[in-house]
Design an enzyme around this catalytic site. Structure first.
Site, short mmCIF file in Angstrom:
data_model
loop_
_atom_site.label_atom_id
_atom_site.label_comp_id
_atom_site.label_asym_id
_atom_site.label_seq_id
_atom_site.Cartn_x
_atom_site.Cartn_y
_atom_site.Cartn_z
NE ARG A 40 -2.53 -4.33 3.85
CZ ARG A 40 -1.36 -4.52 4.35
NH1 ARG A 40 -0.34 -5.35 3.66
NH2 ARG A 40 -1.14 -4.16 5.44
NE ARG A 44 -0.45 0.80 -1.44
CZ ARG A 44 0.72 1.08 -0.62
NH1 ARG A 44 1.19 2.27 -0.85
NH2 ARG A 44 0.83 0.41 0.50
NE ARG A 53 -6.79 4.06 -3.31
CZ ARG A 53 -6.56 5.21 -2.89
NH1 ARG A 53 -7.22 6.16 -3.50
NH2 ARG A 53 -5.44 5.55 -2.04
CG ASP A 89 -8.31 1.43 6.59
OD1 ASP A 89 -8.32 2.19 7.83
OD2 ASP A 89 -7.41 1.15 5.84
CE1 TYR A 167 -2.44 2.03 12.43
CE2 TYR A 167 -4.10 0.40 13.13
CZ TYR A 167 -2.89 0.67 12.36
OH TYR A 167 -2.19 -0.04 11.49
#
Length: 371
Positions: A40, A44, A53, A89, A167
């Site tokens: 990552r 963010r 973004r 992703d 998921y």
């Protein structure tokens, strides 16, 4: 009329690679310093990432090769990292299978209609045209390989079958994964059917990434920790091994260069020996595993990657340097890629990430001089 960048850049004639330390370490070769990258690293915690973004749908961003390229390159402009990983992703694979996946602010990935019973498998596409459905990922990789200008290698990735299955059944994140595990005990045949279908798609997906320009591949088995050793050996390990073996065989058959493959089975401390014999060049480790123990248990069969606790980046910079020094002394400098034991968190200070990268380079160079 001016051509778009995607029309210009093709998966060939890539700029020459200038820093191959990551690839050399992955193959167990000597390097001038221990290479380092962060899971990552395009995230963010970077203000420029948040700006790029802003007000954009997450998966809409994933489907834009230009946006993915820009986000992939951002951390390289800040830090002297030794590898980049394409921004994407793991849940683009269930999307390609026909499932609706949304990124809900404050909640994370959400499947409005998860799989509940084996009959729901009929809702999935029987045959996925990977080249068409995931073309945007391949275009992003090709564009980024050119734009990176040979600075560092580019890593492609996928989620592993069991992680994707969790998921698809849980409908999002979970602490117990009880709905997915229910399938393993109640519907083992349907579970294997889904895991095999995911494996077949993943193999084609990874091959497409290499054809597009990926120079290494990482398989994320993020939910190893909810399985016991017996369940792992039945529902995860065979598919992880099958992916690596088939990708390597198909690359050879296609005349493409072999690329290092990394398996990251988070919380899989009970499976180090099995994972070290699974056709991957590199094993990623989380922070719960002692470096010296990992070396001993894997017996030099694989290079190792990891494994600093991401939360150590909250420490003062000087302490980060000490933690890195101990980590390097534990792993040694050969056949080792420095990383975190998981991804960077959104509230982390970019300066502390920089301190981590600098400490890896500085301390590893000192250790190499002492040899």
């Amino acid at each position: 009329m001016r051509k778009s960048s995607l029309a210009v850049f093709k998966p060939k004639d890539f700029p020459e690679l200038k820093n191959d330390s990551f690839l050399r370490a992955a193959c167990g070769e000597e390097t001038q310093h221990v290479p380092v990258w962060c899971m990552r690293q395009a995230g963010r915690y970077l203000p420029e990432f948040r700006e790029t973004r802003a007000a954009k749908d997450f998966f809409e961003t994933c489907r834009s090769p230009e946006a993915c390229c820009e986000l992939t390159l951002q951390p390289l402009r800040r830090f002297p990292l030794d590898a980049a990983i394409i921004f994407s992703d793991i849940l683009v694979v269930p999307q390609a299978m026909g499932m609706d996946v949304q990124m809900v602010p404050g909640k994370g990935p959400t499947f409005p209609e998860p799989l509940k019973e084996p009959d729901d498998l009929q809702r999935l596409r029987a045959k996925v045209d990977v080249a068409t459905e995931l073309d945007y990922v391949f275009k992003a990789i090709t564009l980024t390989r050119h734009k990176i200008e040979g600075k560092v290698p580019l890593i492609g990735f996928t989620g592993a079958p069991w992680t994707l299955m969790t998921y698809m059944i849980e409908g999002g994140g979970s602490t117990t994964h009880s709905k997915a595990k229910r399938w393993l005990y109640l519907y083992p045949e349907a579970s294997h059917k889904l895991l095999k279908q995911l494996t077949d798609i993943i193999v084609e997906y990874l091959l497409g990434q290499v054809e597009a320009g990926a120079q290494a591949l990482q398989v994320f088995e993020s939910h190893t920790g909810c399985l016991g050793p017996a369940e792992f050996k039945e529902f995860s390990l065979p598919y992880l091994r099958d992916i690596a073996r088939r990708v390597k065989d198909k690359l050879k058959d296609s005349g493409l260069d072999n690329v290092p493959m990394i398996v990251f089975a988070k919380d899989g401390h009970y499976a180090l020996e099995d994972l070290s014999e699974s056709h991957y060049e590199v094993m990623g480790l989380d922070w719960t595993i002692d470096p010296r123990s990992a070396r001993e248990r894997t017996g030099g069969k694989v290079s190792l990657q990891g494994n600093m606790d991401p939360c150590a980046l909250y420490a003062p910079k000087e302490q980060i340097g000490e933690i890195v020094k101990r980590m390097l002394e534990g792993f040694g400098t050969r056949g080792y890629i420095a990383n975190l034991g998981h991804g960077l968190y959104p509230d982390m200070d970019p300066e502390h990430v920089g301190a981590f990268v600098e400490a890896v380079h500085t301390h590893s160079q000192r250790l190499l001089k002492l040899k």
